[in-house]
Design a protein around this motif. Structure first.
Motif, PDB file in Angstrom:
ATOM      1  N   ARG A  74      79.823  74.668 139.903  1.00  0.00           N
ATOM      2  CA  ARG A  74      78.831  75.699 139.616  1.00  0.00           C
ATOM      3  C   ARG A  74      79.158  76.925 140.450  1.00  0.00           C
ATOM      4  O   ARG A  74      79.508  76.816 141.626  1.00  0.00           O
ATOM      5  N   LYS A  93      78.326  81.578 140.577  1.00  0.00           N
ATOM      6  CA  LYS A  93      77.625  82.750 140.058  1.00  0.00           C
ATOM      7  C   LYS A  93      78.554  83.944 140.141  1.00  0.00           C
ATOM      8  O   LYS A  93      79.358  84.066 141.058  1.00  0.00           O
ATOM      9  N   ASN A  96      78.410  88.242 139.789  1.00  0.00           N
ATOM     10  CA  ASN A  96      77.637  89.469 139.639  1.00  0.00           C
ATOM     11  C   ASN A  96      78.486  90.449 138.848  1.00  0.00           C
ATOM     12  O   ASN A  96      79.607  90.766 139.236  1.00  0.00           O
ATOM     13  N   ASN A 147      71.708  82.764 127.115  1.00  0.00           N
ATOM     14  CA  ASN A 147      72.331  81.484 127.450  1.00  0.00           C
ATOM     15  C   ASN A 147      73.555  81.266 126.570  1.00  0.00           C
ATOM     16  O   ASN A 147      73.600  81.746 125.436  1.00  0.00           O
ATOM     17  N   GLY A 172      76.107  78.598 130.638  1.00  0.00           N
ATOM     18  CA  GLY A 172      75.829  79.778 131.424  1.00  0.00           C
ATOM     19  C   GLY A 172      74.485  80.393 131.107  1.00  0.00           C
ATOM     20  O   GLY A 172      73.951  80.224 130.017  1.00  0.00           O
ATOM     21  N   LYS A 173      73.969  81.112 132.088  1.00  0.00           N
ATOM     22  CA  LYS A 173      72.706  81.831 131.930  1.00  0.00           C
ATOM     23  C   LYS A 173      72.899  83.216 132.516  1.00  0.00           C
ATOM     24  O   LYS A 173      73.417  83.365 133.624  1.00  0.00           O
ATOM     25  N   GLU A 189      73.561  88.943 136.633  1.00  0.00           N
ATOM     26  CA  GLU A 189      74.045  87.792 137.375  1.00  0.00           C
ATOM     27  C   GLU A 189      74.258  86.676 136.365  1.00  0.00           C
ATOM     28  O   GLU A 189      73.352  86.329 135.615  1.00  0.00           O
ATOM     29  N   SER A 246      75.082  82.813 135.924  1.00  0.00           N
ATOM     30  CA  SER A 246      75.160  81.493 136.555  1.00  0.00           C
ATOM     31  C   SER A 246      75.893  80.565 135.609  1.00  0.00           C
ATOM     32  O   SER A 246      75.481  80.403 134.460  1.00  0.00           O
ATOM     33  N   GLN A 268      77.805  76.728 134.944  1.00  0.00           N
ATOM     34  CA  GLN A 268      77.979  75.330 135.325  1.00  0.00           C
ATOM     35  C   GLN A 268      79.068  74.736 134.441  1.00  0.00           C
ATOM     36  O   GLN A 268      79.046  74.917 133.227  1.00  0.00           O
TER      37      GLN A 268
END
Length: 172
Positions: A5, A7, A9, A64, A83-84, A93, A95, A97
């Motif tokens: 996982r 993140k 930016n 998503n 992803g989100k 941002e 995120s 996984q």
């Protein structure tokens, strides 16, 4: 369970991130395509799509996405990418996984647990504890299972992360 996982930016708004992802993602809803090619007897229908700019296959909904990398080879350890996208003051941002398919995780778990139990049963039945290939060989099976996962999953995670960063215009 192999899981990664992270993140990112991104200095662009969420809608632009989604547009960038859509440029490199083939929608897995095959009913959207009008042209098909048939293979063999015509029972298998595949879409004819230009593949040169498509790096991923999956679907993107709102903020998503669930995608997989498109590859020309077989790899059961290919990560599923979820992803989100969240709006921030500086842009977005993202995120992400990455994990393996649940069936593969279950199979590898059975392999490792079974081989550990077999190795322990062999060691307890062999009380003279002489160092030989008979003693070392059962211990190598769990390590082989872990090595398979590492060699199949980790390089694919690195490649997918690099491609996602490029697709979203992120310089790392």
């Amino acid at each position: 369970m192999p899981y990664y996982r992270f993140k990112m930016n991104v200095p662009i708004p969420p809608q632009r991130v989604i547009e960038q992802l859509e440029k490199v993602t083939l929608d897995n809803n095959l009913s959207k395509y009008e042209r098909y090619s048939s293979m063999g007897s015509g029972s298998v229908m595949l879409p004819i799509v230009p593949m040169q700019k498509k790096l991923f296959i999956g679907h993107i909904e709102k903020n998503n996405f669930d995608i997989n990398r498109i590859i020309n080879y077989r790899n059961s350890f290919l990560p599923f990418i979820r992803g989100k996208i969240i709006s921030t003051a500086q842009g977005s941002e993202v995120s992400i996984q990455m994990s393996m398919h649940l069936l593969i995780v279950i199979l590898i778990s059975f392999w490792i647990i079974g081989s550990v139990c077999s190795a322990l049963a062999y060691y307890y039945s062999n009380l003279d504890f002489k160092m030989s290939m008979e003693v070392i060989f059962p211990a190598l099976f769990p390590l082989l299972g872990l090595l398979l996962v590492l060699l199949g999953f980790v390089p694919e995670v690195i490649i997918a992360k690099r491609l996602l960063s490029k697709a979203m215009m992120v310089d790392e």
